[in-house]
Write a protein that holds these residues in place. Structure first.
Motif, mmCIF file in Angstrom:
data_model
loop_
_atom_site.group_PDB
_atom_site.id
_atom_site.type_symbol
_atom_site.label_atom_id
_atom_site.label_comp_id
_atom_site.label_asym_id
_atom_site.label_seq_id
_atom_site.Cartn_x
_atom_site.Cartn_y
_atom_site.Cartn_z
ATOM 1 N N GLY A 172 0.774 -1.238 0.000
ATOM 2 C CA GLY A 172 0.000 0.000 0.000
ATOM 3 C C GLY A 172 0.799 1.279 0.000
ATOM 4 N N ASP A 173 2.126 1.208 -0.174
ATOM 5 C CA ASP A 173 2.953 2.413 -0.183
ATOM 6 C C ASP A 173 2.729 3.231 -1.460
ATOM 7 O OD1 ASP A 173 4.076 1.567 2.210
ATOM 8 O OD2 ASP A 173 5.776 0.586 1.225
ATOM 9 N N LEU A 174 2.922 4.544 -1.345
ATOM 10 C CA LEU A 174 2.798 5.464 -2.472
ATOM 11 C C LEU A 174 4.108 6.220 -2.653
ATOM 12 C CD1 LEU A 174 1.062 7.099 -4.596
ATOM 13 C CD2 LEU A 174 0.618 8.714 -2.713
ATOM 14 N N LEU A 175 4.573 6.301 -3.899
ATOM 15 C CA LEU A 175 5.724 7.133 -4.255
ATOM 16 C C LEU A 175 5.339 7.955 -5.475
ATOM 17 C CD1 LEU A 175 9.469 6.265 -4.381
ATOM 18 C CD2 LEU A 175 8.369 7.133 -6.448
ATOM 19 N N VAL A 176 5.581 9.254 -5.408
ATOM 20 C CA VAL A 176 5.304 10.154 -6.526
ATOM 21 C C VAL A 176 6.602 10.818 -6.944
ATOM 22 C CG1 VAL A 176 3.973 12.132 -7.356
ATOM 23 C CG2 VAL A 176 2.960 10.568 -5.664
ATOM 24 N N MET A 177 6.948 10.697 -8.230
ATOM 25 C CA MET A 177 8.114 11.377 -8.779
ATOM 26 C C MET A 177 7.641 12.604 -9.541
ATOM 27 S SD MET A 177 10.392 8.159 -10.186
ATOM 28 C CE MET A 177 9.002 7.193 -10.770
ATOM 29 N N GLY A 178 8.306 13.739 -9.328
ATOM 30 C CA GLY A 178 7.870 14.961 -9.983
ATOM 31 C C GLY A 178 9.018 15.870 -10.364
ATOM 32 N N GLY A 179 8.656 17.043 -10.891
ATOM 33 C CA GLY A 179 9.670 17.966 -11.382
ATOM 34 C C GLY A 179 10.399 17.351 -12.564
ATOM 35 N N SER A 180 11.709 17.452 -12.553
ATOM 36 C CA SER A 180 12.534 16.945 -13.661
ATOM 37 C C SER A 180 12.916 15.474 -13.496
ATOM 38 C CB SER A 180 13.801 17.785 -13.773
ATOM 39 O OG SER A 180 14.636 17.558 -12.638
ATOM 40 N N ALA A 181 12.288 14.766 -12.558
ATOM 41 C CA ALA A 181 12.750 13.427 -12.184
ATOM 42 C C ALA A 181 12.864 12.475 -13.366
ATOM 43 C CB ALA A 181 11.817 12.820 -11.130
ATOM 44 N N GLN A 182 11.948 12.567 -14.347
ATOM 45 C CA GLN A 182 12.001 11.649 -15.478
ATOM 46 C C GLN A 182 13.084 12.031 -16.489
ATOM 47 O OE1 GLN A 182 10.384 8.980 -15.013
ATOM 48 N NE2 GLN A 182 9.260 9.820 -13.266
ATOM 49 N N ARG A 183 13.571 13.268 -16.410
ATOM 50 C CA ARG A 183 14.612 13.727 -17.334
ATOM 51 C C ARG A 183 16.004 13.657 -16.734
ATOM 52 N NH1 ARG A 183 14.812 18.597 -18.171
ATOM 53 N NH2 ARG A 183 13.382 19.442 -16.623
ATOM 54 N N THR A 184 16.129 14.046 -15.478
ATOM 55 C CA THR A 184 17.441 14.136 -14.847
ATOM 56 C C THR A 184 17.808 12.897 -14.045
ATOM 57 O OG1 THR A 184 16.492 15.226 -12.904
ATOM 58 C CG2 THR A 184 17.268 16.642 -14.704
ATOM 59 N N HIS A 185 16.827 12.022 -13.808
ATOM 60 C CA HIS A 185 17.058 10.831 -12.999
ATOM 61 C C HIS A 185 16.509 9.592 -13.710
ATOM 62 C CE1 HIS A 185 17.821 13.906 -10.023
ATOM 63 N NE2 HIS A 185 18.219 12.985 -9.159
ATOM 64 N N GLU A 186 16.949 8.440 -13.237
ATOM 65 C CA GLU A 186 16.448 7.160 -13.707
ATOM 66 C C GLU A 186 16.002 6.336 -12.510
ATOM 67 O OE1 GLU A 186 19.149 5.983 -17.510
ATOM 68 O OE2 GLU A 186 20.165 5.955 -15.562
ATOM 69 N N HIS A 187 15.100 5.387 -12.750
ATOM 70 C CA HIS A 187 14.679 4.481 -11.691
ATOM 71 C C HIS A 187 14.594 3.060 -12.236
ATOM 72 C CE1 HIS A 187 10.999 6.045 -13.603
ATOM 73 N NE2 HIS A 187 10.429 4.885 -13.317
ATOM 74 N N SER A 188 14.652 2.084 -11.339
ATOM 75 C CA SER A 188 14.650 0.680 -11.755
ATOM 76 C C SER A 188 14.185 -0.203 -10.608
ATOM 77 C CB SER A 188 16.051 0.236 -12.193
ATOM 78 O OG SER A 188 16.919 0.155 -11.065
ATOM 79 N N ILE A 189 13.817 -1.428 -10.954
ATOM 80 C CA ILE A 189 13.600 -2.488 -9.974
ATOM 81 C C ILE A 189 14.432 -3.670 -10.451
ATOM 82 C CG2 ILE A 189 11.956 -4.116 -8.971
ATOM 83 C CD1 ILE A 189 9.867 -1.935 -9.075
ATOM 84 N N ALA A 190 15.464 -3.985 -9.720
ATOM 85 C CA ALA A 190 16.425 -5.000 -10.155
ATOM 86 C C ALA A 190 15.915 -6.404 -9.857
ATOM 87 C CB ALA A 190 17.763 -4.780 -9.454
#
Length: 212
Positions: A172-190
């Motif tokens: 049930g956890d929530l995480l919201v990425m905002g601002g430039s996060a999709q341009r300046t950062h990357e995310h993954s689930i290994a």
């Protein structure tokens, strides 16, 4: 589909899933470079019931994707619900509305779609990436991820280097990425060799018009 997983210690057996408040319960994290994250642990109460309903109700698809010179299986099951399409559970519709209420529906930042990913075992994963905005990735945007089922680690790193930050998400956890996060950062689930249970992530995204 029959699956076993470690249920949350905080869920009431047989109780309906329910959304908690956002507001002051949301932790805001500045990632730098114009990027930020919001965290709200346990936003979906009794989330195991929602997980089980989504497993049964969603038309899960095994996707394939072109990578370099070959087509490969996507290592997770997926489903997508576009603007105006009924979501597979009323709790997801309530979640979409609650997120839009919380973030105030800024122009081009209204959550309208829902993409679901089903990570069945530790072999299911997603590589380092930034979510696209339409056909490009040149704009600031928000992506909200609600996680139900077992916990998996979402890792975040800057494209310019530095430390990797890890956020365990599930139940049930929530995480919201905002601002430039999709341009300046990357995310993954290994991938992981640890014994982990299945997890479903629900990603709420806005729709960008080509002319905007």
């Amino acid at each position: 589909m029959s699956l076993s997983f470690q249920t949350s210690l905080f869920d009431d057996l047989g109780a309906e899933p329910v959304l908690g408040e956002l507001g002051p319960r949301v932790e805001h994290i500045d990632l730098g470079e114009g990027a930020w994250l919001d965290l709200r642990p346990g936003w979906v109460g009794n989330s195991d019931a929602l997980f089980e309903r989504l497993v049964d109700r969603v038309d899960w698809k095994a996707d394939r994707r072109e990578m370099y010179d070959r087509v490969v299986d996507v290592p997770r099951l997926v489903s997508w619900f576009g603007p105006g399409v009924d979501l597979p559970d009323p709790v997801l519709s309530d979640a979409q509305t609650a997120l839009n209420d919380h973030y105030g529906r800024p122009p081009q930042q209204v959550f309208e779609t829902a993409g679901l990913c089903f990570y069945r075992t530790g072999d299911d994963s997603i590589a380092w990436h930034g979510d696209k905005v339409g056909d490009a990735i040149d704009r600031d945007t928000m992506v909200a991820i609600a996680s139900v089922g077992a916990e998996r680690v979402l890792a975040v790193r800057s494209r310019s280097g530095g430390d990797v930050r890890r956020f365990p998400l599930g139940h049930g956890d929530l995480l919201v990425m905002g601002g430039s996060a999709q341009r300046t950062h990357e995310h993954s689930i290994a991938k992981t060799k640890r014994a982990v249970g299945p997890r479903i992530s629900i990603q709420f995204r806005p729709v960008w018009s080509r002319s905007a």
